[in-house]
Design an enzyme around this catalytic site. Sequence first.
Site, mmCIF file in Angstrom:
data_model
loop_
_atom_site.group_PDB
_atom_site.id
_atom_site.type_symbol
_atom_site.label_atom_id
_atom_site.label_comp_id
_atom_site.label_asym_id
_atom_site.label_seq_id
_atom_site.Cartn_x
_atom_site.Cartn_y
_atom_site.Cartn_z
ATOM 1 N N ASN A 268 49.719 2.468 -43.181
ATOM 2 C CA ASN A 268 49.231 3.811 -42.885
ATOM 3 C C ASN A 268 47.869 3.717 -42.200
ATOM 4 O O ASN A 268 46.902 3.209 -42.785
ATOM 5 C CB ASN A 268 49.093 4.620 -44.173
ATOM 6 C CG ASN A 268 48.393 5.959 -43.934
ATOM 7 O OD1 ASN A 268 48.989 6.898 -43.416
ATOM 8 N ND2 ASN A 268 47.114 6.045 -44.292
ATOM 9 N N GLU A 269 47.810 4.111 -40.942
ATOM 10 C CA GLU A 269 46.571 4.330 -40.191
ATOM 11 C C GLU A 269 45.710 3.080 -39.994
ATOM 12 O O GLU A 269 44.523 3.194 -39.704
ATOM 13 C CB GLU A 269 45.730 5.448 -40.838
ATOM 14 C CG GLU A 269 46.424 6.795 -40.805
ATOM 15 C CD GLU A 269 45.590 7.927 -41.392
ATOM 16 O OE1 GLU A 269 44.538 7.640 -41.991
ATOM 17 O OE2 GLU A 269 45.999 9.099 -41.274
ATOM 18 N N GLU A 365 51.806 13.393 -40.594
ATOM 19 C CA GLU A 365 50.767 13.903 -41.487
ATOM 20 C C GLU A 365 50.102 15.113 -40.846
ATOM 21 O O GLU A 365 49.796 15.096 -39.656
ATOM 22 C CB GLU A 365 49.690 12.852 -41.795
ATOM 23 C CG GLU A 365 50.054 11.813 -42.815
ATOM 24 C CD GLU A 365 48.843 10.998 -43.260
ATOM 25 O OE1 GLU A 365 47.707 11.532 -43.207
ATOM 26 O OE2 GLU A 365 49.031 9.839 -43.652
#
Length: 751
Positions: A268-269, A365
Amino acid sequence: QAASVSSAAAAAAAAVGATAIEDPTALAVISSITHRIGFRVIELVRKPVPEAAEELLGAGGWSSTNKIGTGARTCFWSGGNCGQWGWVNGSKWEFVSDPVRRIDKWYTGYEDFLGTTKSFPGGENPWWNDALGIWTGYNNNPTDAKNVEGESFFFKVNGVPVYAKGANVIPPSLLRTNATPEVVQRTLYNALDAKMNMVRVWGGGWYMPDSFYEYCDEHGLLVWQETMFACAPYPRDSAFLDNVKVEVEQNVRRISWHPSVFLWGGNNEVEASFDWYRATQSNQPLYTSDYNALFMDTIGGVMKELVPSMVYLDSSPSNGLISEEPVIKRWGNSQDPRYGDVHFYDYYGNCMDTKTFPMAKFVSEHGWPSYPTWPTYKEATSAEDWSVGSPGMEFRQRHFNKTAEMTNQYGMHFKLPPSWNAATTGEKFRLWKMYHYLNQVQQALCFDTAFGYWHRLRSEPQALTMGILYWQMNDVWPGASWSGIDSSWRWKPMQYVVKRQFDDFVVQSYETNGRLEVFVVSDMPLPTTALIKVSIYQLSGSVCPSSSNNASSSNNASSSTAGTNDSLDADIGGPLAWSATKRVQVPAHNAAVVFDSSVTDMFSLAPGCSYSTCYVHVDAEADAVGPLAAYAPGGKIRSSADSFMMEFKGLKLTKPTIQLSDIQQTSNTTVRFTVSVGGNAALLTYWDSDLLGHFTDNFKNLAPCSSIDVEFKSDQGPVTPAEVITSLTIQDLFDTQADLYTPSAAAPTKP
């Protein structure tokens, strides 16, 4: 095939081969369903946008042999002819000229509208599919559409494109030992009840326990699963990589056989974080090399070895790959809306303006923060915390500068007091309750704008948006966060917006540049029809018919409530200032405009109305088709939308009268009641309960003289009608800000 609360989830359940269940909304503490491995093929479709249109909009895509008209209206595409894609005679897609501005051979034989041969002053007919069975889609230019740069990002389940509707799920507790099967199932049940078909296990949390995946298998929830890496660069020494390989292999072997798990994400990210830190900014060659060693070679290598047929995304968000053989990443801005998925947060822009939001292919998101519901917050705090800016309030607001950012957003749309400070305890509490109300409402309105926009962009050629996974569904503590459901499993107003926007048929209304557009969005697998009613209501001063107290809740209910074929012909509340009703054709898997009118012309037909004293309400009822037909009450899906021609702070409001009636025990854990309003509208109204549970519907604009049926669903075991009714708190915009609309109405409130 598993029954489910939405047709998309039902389709997903069929795809994963789950066993049928008798009551899809009942929460079993321990499921007795026999688990089976199903057969399904899930594909991530990444194609040039014009090619992807073939998948999403049927044969022909943007191509058309129909002669292009010469409409004069300016389109989204600069300098191009204005028109819309139409589903002609129920057989093919064609590009047709804009019927609002061009009345020619394609649009003869209009029905009389309001008793005349013309619809509105100026000769407009606002209904966009009046002739030849034409169903209109989004404005576009067929020549320019072929040149749109970018790549699609959507999933097909057994060959069927699925619009992903879901959320990011965080660990259900701070302690693993508390993540019992009961807690896990309670969390996922709330996802189903909000009409989700997908959840994302975020890379900053846990690998979930087996009970999580078993429940998703049995109930048709697709799982986007990530390995547990997030938001920072990682090393690449051999000891670390060997350790990671063992961890990932263990979890891939444990989890991947579940048919609900359709995708593995590397992190994630992490890719996005290269722009956050000075070290990564100043030496990107080093950190991209580290990244490739961990996420492309090590974790990617495990995926190729153990689950070669499963979708693997090295990061989220990411622009994906330029080439798979050899592997070449598309480096650059990982939030580029033309490629891959995006994570979108903007706390400074106007969250109630669609121009704030990117035309993304897939939103994995998006969030806007709020405090817990009032019952949950007060259980965890004391009276000294119940003032704006108190140490206790700020302790539970962990995001830097968030109080200032949120308050700035409230001021864009609502009246605010001259100061949030007060001398007395009662006045501090009154201001805190106003602040908390705006906090809850603003989050819901931000989501309503964003979700409505991204849902209807499924048919916009530049976007082809095919999924929303919002941040975040659940919570682990009673503080400010982005969650839709707080740590006591109480639903915030935002979660009810999610449920409505995730339905398989949704009507939306949106005012822009002096025009009102009404859209319908259908995720149903087959064409159908819908009855659309556009109305103008006065905000106050209506004289209610004597029978209004007995009005059916279907007259002003959300999309989850059924009605009859002719139910929209009746007024939803008191006397209307103006209305018009039309039955339209609705094609499968599509978003389209069904009504487009000058707001000035509309309001000229409503005597006594101004932008500050009246608003537009749209009600719609679609015939449920496909798998959903077996589950939709009465075979219908209802949806409604409201548009205000100015900010809420500019409206002229009068105190509403809100009453409860028809209180009934419907089961030992559910109680139904009716909420009715008198001659003055009750805007942005929602109800909370001190009991644990949530409602079937909430957060509504209640038109004058209208009513709605609501059911409370207990999470704490049996409840009685008396317990439910005495536990309720009902809030609306006027009563929360009474002193700002009528200064003499201000009165200190006791905590």
